[in-house]
Structures are given as C-alpha cells and as structure tokens.
Scaffold this motif. Structure first.
Motif, mmCIF file in Angstrom:
data_model
loop_
_atom_site.group_PDB
_atom_site.id
_atom_site.type_symbol
_atom_site.label_atom_id
_atom_site.label_comp_id
_atom_site.label_asym_id
_atom_site.label_seq_id
_atom_site.Cartn_x
_atom_site.Cartn_y
_atom_site.Cartn_z
ATOM 1 N N LEU A 101 65.252 112.126 45.830
ATOM 2 C CA LEU A 101 65.705 112.742 44.588
ATOM 3 C C LEU A 101 64.721 113.784 44.077
ATOM 4 O O LEU A 101 65.126 114.788 43.483
ATOM 5 C CB LEU A 101 65.911 111.656 43.519
ATOM 6 C CG LEU A 101 66.396 112.127 42.141
ATOM 7 C CD1 LEU A 101 67.741 112.819 42.265
ATOM 8 C CD2 LEU A 101 66.463 110.946 41.178
ATOM 9 N N ALA A 102 63.446 113.586 44.348
ATOM 10 C CA ALA A 102 62.437 114.552 43.898
ATOM 11 C C ALA A 102 62.665 115.922 44.533
ATOM 12 O O ALA A 102 62.438 116.956 43.888
ATOM 13 C CB ALA A 102 61.038 114.049 44.229
ATOM 14 N N ASN A 103 63.115 115.949 45.777
ATOM 15 C CA ASN A 103 63.387 117.224 46.434
ATOM 16 C C ASN A 103 64.577 117.936 45.787
ATOM 17 O O ASN A 103 64.578 119.166 45.639
ATOM 18 C CB ASN A 103 63.654 117.000 47.917
ATOM 19 C CG ASN A 103 62.419 116.522 48.653
ATOM 20 O OD1 ASN A 103 61.302 116.773 48.228
ATOM 21 N ND2 ASN A 103 62.613 115.810 49.752
ATOM 22 N N LEU A 104 65.597 117.164 45.416
ATOM 23 C CA LEU A 104 66.739 117.764 44.730
ATOM 24 C C LEU A 104 66.320 118.328 43.375
ATOM 25 O O LEU A 104 66.778 119.408 42.974
ATOM 26 C CB LEU A 104 67.849 116.728 44.558
ATOM 27 C CG LEU A 104 68.458 116.173 45.857
ATOM 28 C CD1 LEU A 104 69.487 115.096 45.536
ATOM 29 C CD2 LEU A 104 69.085 117.290 46.674
ATOM 30 N N LEU A 105 65.465 117.586 42.693
ATOM 31 C CA LEU A 105 64.965 118.099 41.416
ATOM 32 C C LEU A 105 64.116 119.349 41.625
ATOM 33 O O LEU A 105 64.135 120.263 40.800
ATOM 34 C CB LEU A 105 64.147 117.016 40.710
ATOM 35 C CG LEU A 105 64.945 115.798 40.213
ATOM 36 C CD1 LEU A 105 64.002 114.758 39.618
ATOM 37 C CD2 LEU A 105 65.999 116.216 39.198
ATOM 38 N N PHE A 106 63.377 119.393 42.718
ATOM 39 C CA PHE A 106 62.587 120.586 43.041
ATOM 40 C C PHE A 106 63.497 121.805 43.202
ATOM 41 O O PHE A 106 63.213 122.892 42.680
ATOM 42 C CB PHE A 106 61.781 120.339 44.318
ATOM 43 C CG PHE A 106 61.102 121.564 44.855
ATOM 44 C CD1 PHE A 106 59.914 122.008 44.286
ATOM 45 C CD2 PHE A 106 61.638 122.268 45.916
ATOM 46 C CE1 PHE A 106 59.277 123.144 44.773
ATOM 47 C CE2 PHE A 106 61.012 123.396 46.415
ATOM 48 C CZ PHE A 106 59.823 123.844 45.837
ATOM 49 N N ILE A 107 64.593 121.631 43.920
ATOM 50 C CA ILE A 107 65.537 122.738 44.109
ATOM 51 C C ILE A 107 66.144 123.159 42.774
ATOM 52 O O ILE A 107 66.253 124.351 42.466
ATOM 53 C CB ILE A 107 66.645 122.318 45.102
ATOM 54 C CG1 ILE A 107 66.053 122.068 46.487
ATOM 55 C CG2 ILE A 107 67.737 123.383 45.175
ATOM 56 C CD1 ILE A 107 67.041 121.506 47.477
ATOM 57 N N LEU A 108 66.535 122.171 41.969
ATOM 58 C CA LEU A 108 67.179 122.464 40.692
ATOM 59 C C LEU A 108 66.239 123.207 39.752
ATOM 60 O O LEU A 108 66.607 124.234 39.167
ATOM 61 C CB LEU A 108 67.660 121.164 40.048
ATOM 62 C CG LEU A 108 68.281 121.290 38.658
ATOM 63 C CD1 LEU A 108 69.508 122.190 38.706
ATOM 64 C CD2 LEU A 108 68.638 119.916 38.097
ATOM 65 N N PHE A 109 65.017 122.698 39.590
ATOM 66 C CA PHE A 109 64.093 123.331 38.657
ATOM 67 C C PHE A 109 63.614 124.692 39.174
ATOM 68 O O PHE A 109 63.369 125.597 38.380
ATOM 69 C CB PHE A 109 62.907 122.405 38.380
ATOM 70 C CG PHE A 109 63.211 121.328 37.392
ATOM 71 C CD1 PHE A 109 63.315 121.621 36.044
ATOM 72 C CD2 PHE A 109 63.424 120.021 37.809
ATOM 73 C CE1 PHE A 109 63.605 120.632 35.117
ATOM 74 C CE2 PHE A 109 63.722 119.028 36.893
ATOM 75 C CZ PHE A 109 63.809 119.330 35.538
ATOM 76 N N THR A 110 63.482 124.828 40.486
ATOM 77 C CA THR A 110 63.164 126.141 41.053
ATOM 78 C C THR A 110 64.247 127.146 40.695
ATOM 79 O O THR A 110 63.960 128.286 40.287
ATOM 80 C CB THR A 110 63.017 126.040 42.575
ATOM 81 O OG1 THR A 110 61.935 125.159 42.901
ATOM 82 C CG2 THR A 110 62.738 127.411 43.181
ATOM 83 N N ALA A 111 65.504 126.718 40.841
ATOM 84 C CA ALA A 111 66.619 127.609 40.506
ATOM 85 C C ALA A 111 66.619 127.959 39.023
ATOM 86 O O ALA A 111 66.860 129.118 38.648
ATOM 87 C CB ALA A 111 67.942 126.954 40.899
ATOM 88 N N LEU A 112 66.358 126.969 38.173
ATOM 89 C CA LEU A 112 66.358 127.231 36.727
ATOM 90 C C LEU A 112 65.252 128.207 36.342
ATOM 91 O O LEU A 112 65.476 129.148 35.567
ATOM 92 C CB LEU A 112 66.198 125.922 35.959
ATOM 93 C CG LEU A 112 67.392 124.959 36.016
ATOM 94 C CD1 LEU A 112 67.063 123.670 35.277
ATOM 95 C CD2 LEU A 112 68.635 125.610 35.429
ATOM 96 N N PHE A 113 64.038 128.016 36.847
ATOM 97 C CA PHE A 113 62.932 128.908 36.529
ATOM 98 C C PHE A 113 63.212 130.332 37.003
ATOM 99 O O PHE A 113 62.936 131.309 36.289
ATOM 100 C CB PHE A 113 61.630 128.392 37.150
ATOM 101 C CG PHE A 113 61.128 127.123 36.514
ATOM 102 C CD1 PHE A 113 61.253 126.910 35.151
ATOM 103 C CD2 PHE A 113 60.528 126.128 37.278
ATOM 104 C CE1 PHE A 113 60.790 125.757 34.549
ATOM 105 C CE2 PHE A 113 60.063 124.963 36.686
ATOM 106 C CZ PHE A 113 60.197 124.776 35.331
ATOM 107 N N LEU A 114 63.767 130.455 38.214
ATOM 108 C CA LEU A 114 64.076 131.781 38.740
ATOM 109 C C LEU A 114 65.201 132.441 37.954
ATOM 110 O O LEU A 114 65.169 133.652 37.709
ATOM 111 C CB LEU A 114 64.460 131.681 40.218
ATOM 112 C CG LEU A 114 63.335 131.331 41.194
ATOM 113 C CD1 LEU A 114 63.900 131.087 42.581
ATOM 114 C CD2 LEU A 114 62.287 132.439 41.234
#
Length: 345
Positions: A156-169
């Motif tokens: 789940l941490a990897n999915l959160l990494f993708i999500l937060f990366t997308a939000l910041f970008l």
C-alpha cells in the motif's frame, strides 16, 4: 612533448571517470527501477489530473488549483459510489468465477477427450488429459497471479507513493518542469521546454485514447456477454476493460477467462465467445483505434508489441504496465532530439 602527454593523460582520466560515473548511475537506476516506474506512473496520473482540471477550467470559472480540487472530489465520489454499488457485486461474481473456471476446465477436458477429433490425438496426450492430477489448481494459479501483481505494484505504501507523487506534480507542475529545464545549458533551455511540452502532450493524448478504448470495450463486451447468457458478464466486462489498458497483450489475456466461462454453458457457447472476442478486437483494431488515434498519440503496432514483450520479460507486470507510454516517450525524444535536431540539421 611532455605537455601533450600530460594533456592526453588528463583526457583519458576524465573519460574514464565519466564512464565510471555513468556505469554507477546505470547500476543505481537498475537497482531502483521499480521506484522509477512508480514515479513514471505518478507522472501519468498527474497528467491525467491536470487534463481533467483543465477541462473544468474550460467550462467553468473555477481557477487552478480549485479546479484540481473539484476533480479530486468527483473522483472520490465516484470511488465511494463504486465501492458501495459496484464492487460488492463484482467481487461476488469474481468469487463465483474462481469456482466456475474449475468446472470449465473439467468440461474442456471432457470435450477434448470425447469429441470427434479425440481419435486423432496421440495416446499420451489423452492420458494426460484424463489424469485430473495434471490439471493445475485454479486457486493456485490465481494465487500466483495475485502474488506477481502484488510484487509488481508493491504494498500500500507504493500506491500511496504514486498517488502523492501525482498530487504534488499536479498542484505545482511548473516548479518541477523548471527544475528539470535547469539541468540543460542555458542555450538549449527553450528547446528543452518545447520537447517537454511535446512529451506531455503525447502522453496526455495517449491516456485519452486508452480511457476511451477501455470504456467502450468494457461496455461492448459486458453487454455482448450478457446477451449471450454468459454468467459473470459484469465481471468479465470490467476485467476486459482493465486489460485494455495494455495494448495487444491485454486483449488476449482478457479473452481466456471468458472462453473458459463459456464452457460452463456449453462448448458451442465457448466457441461463440471466442468468435465474439475476435470480432470485437478486429473492430477495435481496424475501426476504433484508428479513429481514436486520429485525435490522440499514434504508436506503431510493432513498436507497441515489442515494448510490451520486452518490458514484461525484463521487469514483469510493472514493466508491462509502463511499456507503452514509456515507448511513446522514447519515440518522441528520438524524433525531436535525434531526427529533427541532428539528422535534419
């Protein structure tokens, strides 16, 4: 003479140091390849979010970043409604699918061994088919597939990494774009901005094309299988739409469970399902895809197939997932930086 020798030695040392540095960077990137792929997925999601926010800004007076907030709110509402209305039904159908596929395999086994062509099969093949111990357990197969996808996507941490990366970008894309351009010498920065814009536009159009194809194929397959009286038509339609994200290979993978499910109704139904999938994929490849690609990114089929197979062999399911958009990025960079800037000049 001594001065020239010293200069040559310095050049050799600098070249060796540069090659060593490139080698270390290459090894580091290889070791962190899953992280880089997840970062790339975050970029794709950020492009999708900004595109959706741009459509909100286009038809409403809502400015950025409030338009991005509207998109996220709509996505959250859709997710909650899906969890409440759609997901329980789909999960229930997929639970039945696990049981019925085992029955379908047994029916397929009987169909092959008792059909009119069984006399033409070698005796050792018939013995293997009649031996039920040789049949793979569908539960074990599904467990292996689940484990493979689990390793590809991570926890789940990897999915959160993708999500937060997308939000910041998505919130502050200009900041990261400017930082990337700063890595280029000042003389080449205008061209770098132009190439980055072309890469983003290409990925944006590719995403639009994929989403359109996924929705249409899911609807057509779901309705078609329902009209044919096939069980679990909803689950199979959703599964086919999801696999449509992966060009070429996804169509083949999604047809297998539907054909097996057809054997639970009858051998002829399985044949009709196979023919239906073949017709849909032909229409999608020869009619739908060209129409979609007229307005979206056009990636040659051979390049798409090669990228999917190569990335799958090298990096597994995660590599297959990013193969096509990554191939599109490489194609754009080659066209702009090599063909246009080097060969044509």
């Amino acid at each position: 003479m001594a001065k020239n020798s010293s200069t040559d030695l310095q050049r050799i040392v600098l070249i060796a140091a540069a090659l060593t540095l490139l080698g270390v960077l290459g090894l580091l990137m290889w070791a962190l390849i899953d992280v880089l792929f997840m970062l790339f997925l975050g970029v794709l999601l950020a492009i999708a979010l900004r595109f959706a926010a741009g459509q909100v800004q286009r038809f409403t007076p809502i400015p950025h970043p409030w338009s991005l907030g509207v998109v996220l709110a709509i996505a959250l509402v859709v997710l909650v409604l899906s969890l409440v209305l759609l997901v329980p039904a789909v999960i229930g159908q997929f639970g039945d699918l696990v049981e019925q596929v085992e029955t379908a395999i047994v029916l397929l086994q009987d169909f092959l061994t008792s059909g009119p062509w069984s006399d033409h099969l070698p005796p050792d093949v018939i013995d293997d088919l009649n031996d039920t111990t040789n049949l793979p357990s569908i539960q074990n197969t599904l467990n292996r597939l689940t484990g493979a996808f689990g390793r590809g996507f991570g926890i789940l941490a990897n999915l959160l990494f993708i999500l937060f990366t997308a939000l910041f970008l998505a919130v502050d894309a200009q900041r990261y774009r400017s930082s990337l351009v700063q890595l280029v010498p000042p003389k080449g920065r205008p061209r770098a901005r132009q190439v980055i814009d072309q890469v983003i536009d290409g990925l944006k159009m590719w995403l639009v094309g994929r989403v359109v194809s996924m929705v249409l194929i899911a609807l057509v397959i779901g309705v078609g299988l329902h009209l044919m009286g096939l069980p679990l038509a909803l689950a199979l339609g959703v599964l086919t739409g999801l696999f449509e994200f992966i060009p070429v290979v996804g169509a083949l993978l999604s047809a297998v469970p539907a054909i097996l499910m057809g054997f639970t109704v009858g051998p002829m139904v399985a044949l009709y399902v196979a023919a239906f999938y073949l017709v849909v994929q032909q229409v999608e490849g020869n009619v739908l895809t060209p129409i979609v690609q007229m307005k979206t990114a056009d990636l040659p089929p051979v390049l798409t197939l090669t990228a999917v197979v190569a990335m799958g062999l090298l990096f597994g399911p995660l590599g297959v997932l990013v193969a096509t958009p990554l191939a599109l990025v490489i194609m754009i960079l080659v066209q702009e930086l090599y063909i246009h800037d080097v060969l044509e000049r």
